[in-house]
Each structure stands twice: as C-alpha cells, then as structure tokens.
Write an enzyme that holds these catalytic residues in place. Structure first.
Site, PDB file in Angstrom:
ATOM      1  N   TYR A 240       0.875  -1.168   0.000  1.00  0.00           N
ATOM      2  CA  TYR A 240       0.000   0.000   0.000  1.00  0.00           C
ATOM      3  C   TYR A 240       0.912   1.218   0.000  1.00  0.00           C
ATOM      4  O   TYR A 240       1.807   1.321   0.843  1.00  0.00           O
ATOM      5  CB  TYR A 240      -0.894   0.027   1.238  1.00  0.00           C
ATOM      6  CG  TYR A 240      -2.070  -0.905   1.206  1.00  0.00           C
ATOM      7  CD1 TYR A 240      -3.030  -0.811   0.214  1.00  0.00           C
ATOM      8  CD2 TYR A 240      -2.239  -1.871   2.200  1.00  0.00           C
ATOM      9  CE1 TYR A 240      -4.128  -1.669   0.192  1.00  0.00           C
ATOM     10  CE2 TYR A 240      -3.329  -2.726   2.194  1.00  0.00           C
ATOM     11  CZ  TYR A 240      -4.269  -2.614   1.175  1.00  0.00           C
ATOM     12  OH  TYR A 240      -5.360  -3.455   1.165  1.00  0.00           O
ATOM     13  N   ASP A 268      -6.010  -0.579  -6.473  1.00  0.00           N
ATOM     14  CA  ASP A 268      -7.472  -0.475  -6.519  1.00  0.00           C
ATOM     15  C   ASP A 268      -8.056   0.020  -5.198  1.00  0.00           C
ATOM     16  O   ASP A 268      -9.226  -0.211  -4.893  1.00  0.00           O
ATOM     17  CB  ASP A 268      -8.102  -1.839  -6.871  1.00  0.00           C
ATOM     18  CG  ASP A 268      -7.811  -2.924  -5.848  1.00  0.00           C
ATOM     19  OD1 ASP A 268      -7.032  -2.671  -4.903  1.00  0.00           O
ATOM     20  OD2 ASP A 268      -8.354  -4.037  -5.983  1.00  0.00           O
ATOM     21  N   HIS A 359      -9.871  -7.081  -5.157  1.00  0.00           N
ATOM     22  CA  HIS A 359      -9.577  -6.979  -3.721  1.00  0.00           C
ATOM     23  C   HIS A 359     -10.451  -7.933  -2.907  1.00  0.00           C
ATOM     24  O   HIS A 359     -10.887  -7.620  -1.809  1.00  0.00           O
ATOM     25  CB  HIS A 359      -9.797  -5.532  -3.252  1.00  0.00           C
ATOM     26  CG  HIS A 359      -8.822  -5.059  -2.223  1.00  0.00           C
ATOM     27  ND1 HIS A 359      -7.761  -4.245  -2.531  1.00  0.00           N
ATOM     28  CD2 HIS A 359      -8.745  -5.272  -0.886  1.00  0.00           C
ATOM     29  CE1 HIS A 359      -7.087  -3.964  -1.436  1.00  0.00           C
ATOM     30  NE2 HIS A 359      -7.657  -4.586  -0.423  1.00  0.00           N
TER      31      HIS A 359
END
Length: 501
Positions: A240, A268, A359
C-alpha cells in the site's frame, strides 16, 4: 548502564484523560495525547485504555511498528516496571466459553477435505470481530459472491487417451520456482485469528515450496516474517503506497535488501470500500470508553479496516510508475487491474506483470471477477501484440477454492493464481498444520484434475481445454455451489436496541 526511564503503573495511571493520555504497549509507555484526534479508529478506543496496558487491544489490529512509526521519539516515555502492574483477571464471557468449546470440538484435521471446510471451522471458532473483518466485502457483497460463481460458468473440455501416469504441476512465478501454480496472496492482520499470525503461512510455505506474499498490514512485522524463513525461501511484497513517499521508498528498498522477489503494488484502493460486516463491529459496546468523549462526533462505524488504513495515498497515478521503477530493481506488478484498457497501460508503463483483482470483493461492489476480466485482458493485449510475452505475467485472484479453479484461469491465460482467504481460514482454524493441510489438498486436487483433463504439465493447460462462452453472461443458470452457499454469511440489517416492549 541503561538510561531508559522506568515508570510505575501508578505514574501511568495518573495520565488517564484527554488532556494527558499515556498507554502501555509491549512493556513500553507512550504519551499519545497529541495523537488522539489523528487515530484512524477515533480517540474513544484509545481513551478506553488511558493510563492502562493496551497491548491486548493493540496487537491484533496494528502492525507491530505502528506506534513507534507514528509517534515522535519524545513521546516514547520509557519502560514500565512490570512488578507494579496489577494482574488483571480477565473475565471469560459466555461467548468466549462457547468459542473455546468449539475449538476443542473442531473436526480432526484429516476430516477436512476442502477449503470450504476450513472456512466453516474458522467461522465457528473465530471471535466475532475477527470473522467480520476477514469475511466482509463491500456494500451488498455481490462481487464477493460473483468471484466464486464465475468459476462455475467455465466448463472443462478434457482430452483423453494421453499418458498421464506422471503429471507435474510445478511452475515458475516471476522466474521463481513454485511447487504449485499459485501463491499465498496477502491478507492483513493475521493475529486477529491466531496468535502466531502470518508466521503460520511462512513456515508452511517453506515446507512445501510455495511463495508467500507479505502484506503491508500484516500483524507480524516484515522482518519477523523474513527472519522466520527457511534458507532460500521466496517472498513477494504487497504494497500500500504511503502518502509520505519517503516512508514507501525506505520500506521498498529495505524489502529488496532482505531478498523480496516481487513488488505487488495495490492500485485499486484509493479509498477502502464500505465493508458493512466489519463496520457493524464498531457499534458493539457503544457506551464503553471515556466519559470525556460523550457528545463528540466520533466515527464509530468504520470497522477494523478503517482503523489501519488511513495512510494509503489516494493520489497514486500512472505518473508514479517511473518513480517506483527508479527506486527498486525488483519486478513490479500492479495488483487490482480490472479492464483491458488498464492492462495495456500497465504493459506500456514497463511493469513486469498485473494481478486481475477486485480486492476479494472488498472494494467496488458489482465489479467483475478477475476470471472474467482475464478474457478481456488477454484479448486486448493480443490485439496490440503484447500477449503472450514471457516478460509480462498475468495473475488472477479472488474466489479460488479448488485446484480446478486455478486450472481454468491458467487455461485462459493466467501464469498463476493468488489464494488468500482459504489459507487465512486454514491457519485461523488449525495454525501452521492447517496451512500445510490446505497445500496438500490443493496438491491432491491438481494431480487428479490434470490427469482427468489430459495435461501432463502446466504448459499443456491450453485455452481449448475450457469453454468460457458463458463467462460474461451473468444471468445464465449454473449449478449451485452448495459448499460456498453453506459457509457464506449473509449481511445483517441494523438491530433495534434491547427494550422492554
């Protein structure tokens, strides 16, 4: 002689207000007064432990270095004198007694025959908050269910009378050997479900030659995971991107020095999806906490996910890819591609691969499954002459519960498949042994399915072996996946308060 300041429990207890809030975490004392309003989960949960030991509440939902990273050094006050702490006898609630009884009555591991079994056991033995976090998906959870159903719309076209006395399902992923054509995909906060957290995955993966992807938001620290590895064990890193790019740069370069073989950048999640099962957990014990916070506008409905993710940079864009390529020589993969157009842009940006992912259904609800997107992506890349290209690998994740699912994805053009929740549930239910059992089950299924399909190696899994003509037809009738339906927990509506009516 150490200069570390040692504080007593009574000294810490004197700082139990919004005006002066100290907490104890892992034997160290921190002044978090100035951090109260910045805490992603709201100040109320911190104030609940003001002047006390917060380790038990902190550990499962924070990466180990979260507090040391976010607090200035001057707020690190010293060590606690353990002899001054009053031993708190934790009351065992009826719910916890029931959970412990279920743990003792778990099916023997030999009786677990598939990934759905692991999920069912985990559902029964996990604390409610942990199950809500792990199992939740965004909005109406349509994509979560579609991820699974998509595989039921692809049918095999097996070939016969081939010598399949010997079959080999090993492969390479980013040039790294793997005993299976899958990798353990990143899932966060493993210690919510098991005290050893992600180390269960690390040790099992080492024993079976499977690649583990380390999550940015793992409960175990990155270095603890790497330090637990077997010699030569392969890891990927899920990233991230932090708003502070210097933090990201240091993290990536540290991971490269420690030998990580692939950088999977999550693309995403500029904002986390609304995961309502998780969010409802914040309404539990709503009256708990500090009196000083009553009447304040505290966000209590964001769940665990919100509490650990506020650092993620929503400005991440295509213009940043050259910067990533400049800070590391590790292969870069973009995780979260959902269209052919973005697959083309990824190829042209010079990355080494993409993951077709939604995800795990936790972001944009009613987005398509990675399997369906795979057909669109390979078609779009092929038209440009970009596919197949051995220097650009395509992966899929989401909804995989069987080796047959993996083989369908490979037939449609995937190099390998990411598997997340099944391994997570395996270690939540049975620890490291559960993960090893899950890997063995996949291995057994690969052997059987490849023989029945008429393929001796992964290279022999070709598009002609599947019929995907109904994949994009979302209204077509398919047989129910009874096991999935039995483990899926439907969303709940808001509950009335208890009252005498």
């Amino acid at each position: 002689m150490s200069n570390t300041r040692v504080l007593t429990a009574s000294e810490v207890a004197a700082h139990a207000s919004r005006e002066s809030c100290w907490i104890i975490v892992h034997g160290k004392v921190y002044d978090v007064t100035d951090f109260l309003d910045e805490h992603p989960g709201g100040s109320k949960i911190i104030l609940k432990y003001a002047g006390k030991d917060a380790t038990e509440a902190y550990e499962p939902i924070h990466p180990p270095d979260a507090i040391t990273t976010n607090l200035p050094v001057e707020k690190h006050l010293g060590a606690i004198d353990a002899s001054t702490l009053v031993k708190v006898v934790k009351e065992v609630t009826p719910e916890e007694k029931r959970r412990q009884a279920l743990m003792a009555a778990r099916p023997p591991l030999d009786n677990v025959l598939n990934m759905h079994d692991f999920e069912n056991v985990a559902k029964m033995v996990l604390p409610e908050k942990a199950w809500a976090y792990y199992s939740s998906a965004s909005d109406d959870e349509i994509t979560l269910r579609e991820n699974r159903m998509a595989y039921q719309r692809v049918w095999f076209r097996p070939r016969i009378l081939r010598d399949v006395s010997s079959v080999d399902w090993s492969t390479t992923i980013l040039g790294q050997k793997s005993s299976l054509p899958l990798y353990i995909s990143a899932t966060a906060l493993g210690k919510l479900g098991h005290p050893d957290g992600e180390l269960c995955l690390t040790k099992a993966a080492a024993n079976h030659g499977v690649i583990q992807m380390i999550a940015t938001l793992a409960s175990c620290s990155f270095d603890d995971i790497i330090n637990a590895a077997a010699p030569g064990q392969t890891f990927f890193l899920q990233l991230y991107v932090n708003r502070d790019r210097e933090i990201t740069k240091k993290y990536v370069q540290h991971a490269e020095r420690r030998g990580v073989k692939g950088l999977f950048i999550t693309v995403d999640a500029p904002q986390l999806g609304r995961r309502e099962k998780d969010m409802r957990m914040k309404f539990v014990d709503d009256d708990a906490g500090a009196e000083v916070q009553k009447g304040q506008d505290v966000k209590k409905d964001q769940g665990v996910a919100r509490a650990i993710s506020s650092f993620i940079d929503p400005s991440l864009a295509w213009k940043d890819i050259p910067w990533f390529r400049s800070i590391t020589k590790v292969p870069i993969i973009l995780k979260g591609i959902a269209t052919g157009e973005d697959a083309i842009l990824a190829y042209e940006a010079g990355v080494q691969g993409i993951v077709l992912s939604n995800h795990g259904g936790r972001q944009l609800d009613t987005s398509r499954s990675g399997l369906e997107v795979l057909v669109e992506v390979t078609t779009a890349l092929r038209k440009r002459g970009y596919f197949p290209d051995p220097k650009f690998e395509i992966y899929v994740d989401g909804g995989v519960r069987r080796a047959s699912d993996v083989l369908k994805a490979i037939a449609l053009g995937a190099k390998a498949v990411g598997v997340g929740r099944p391994f997570l549930y395996a270690f939540c239910a049975y620890g490291q042994e559960g993960v090893e059992r899950a890997i063995q089950l996949f291995r057994d299924e690969f052997e059987m399915n490849m023989r029945l399909l008429g393929a001796r190696t992964i290279d022999e899994i070709v598009p002609e072996m599947v019929d995907a003509s109904s994949l994009s037809a979302h209204t077509v009738l398919t047989p129910d996946d009874k096991l999935f339906n039995n483990t899926y927990q439907p969303l709940a509506l808001a509950k009335f308060k208890e009252a005498k009516l």
